[in-house]
Design an enzyme around this catalytic site. Sequence first.
Site, PDB file in Angstrom:
ATOM      1  N   ASN A   1      15.431 -38.752-111.084  1.00 47.98           N
ATOM      2  CA  ASN A   1      14.550 -39.432-112.039  1.00 47.98           C
ATOM      3  C   ASN A   1      13.757 -40.575-111.421  1.00 47.98           C
ATOM      4  OD1 ASN A   1      14.861 -37.876-114.355  1.00 47.98           O
ATOM      5  ND2 ASN A   1      16.759 -38.873-114.896  1.00 47.98           N
TER       6      ASN A   1
ATOM      7  N   TYR B   1      14.818 -23.064-108.841  1.00 46.84           N
ATOM      8  CA  TYR B   1      14.442 -24.406-108.388  1.00 46.84           C
ATOM      9  C   TYR B   1      13.934 -24.336-106.958  1.00 46.84           C
ATOM     10  CZ  TYR B   1      14.526 -29.463-107.939  1.00 46.84           C
ATOM     11  OH  TYR B   1      14.166 -30.779-107.769  1.00 46.84           O
TER      12      TYR B   1
END
Length: 278
Positions: free
Chosen positions: A139, A59
Amino acid sequence: MAKQQSAAVITKYNDDDPSASLEIIQKDVPSDLKDGEVLVRMMLRPINPSDMFCMRGRYGGFKPGSLPAVPGLEGLGVVAKLGPKTGDRVKEGQRVVAVPWPTAEGEGTYQQYVATPEKNLVVVPDNVDDDMAAQFLINPVTAYGFLEVIQVPEGKYLLQQAANSVLGKELICMAQKRGTKTINLVRRHEVVDELKQLGAEEVLVTTDEDVVDRVMQITDGEGAWASINPIGGEASRYLPACVKFPLDQAVEAVRKAMNGVGGQGKVMLEDKFSASEE
């Protein structure tokens, strides 16, 4: 306040089994806060794919100088202590989230206490529950970023795959507020009504319909302004035929979006503090 805290730390990246990269340790609770720092007692943290990629060492937003390091990109906490030279942005006892938490440096939310700059904290409104607040960052910011990059004109259509996901539902709601219409692709009939209640103009069940024909029918032959496909697969074959977004702009949009964060918060880790830890 306790002097020691529990933390889940990454001791070695593990691409095959991300959970095997973690170990529970005891570490010091930050005591010497820097100017402008606030100590936050963590209460909830989601586990989402972005966190799993941190555990894999894949990541981009997680680059600690060394291991062990604490992952955890999101979370909800309560202000436990104000450091020197803090302002009036937050008060002790308030629920807060950070944008961002200091995860990139290896001090993420998978521990009981996090020291973070006051300027990064946002007070959670009373009408937002803990579970929703803990998922405030990944999100929502991803959905907002998509819409900012793509810039669908008001009244035009955005086409999205996996519309029943957390990210998909947030895109529907945010797009509606912008005046952007959505065509939403799903695989199950039972989710159609729910998405329409959220504000989806069109919901297509991909197992029943010719997606390209239906999109062209809905858009009067113009095609969707742009499409979002978070899962790849078979949809990658037909989605390009559904949109009018020029290829060079699409590639640039993807490049920009990849610099952000993504994932779907599914699991919460909740702390239950004893009286001695308060």
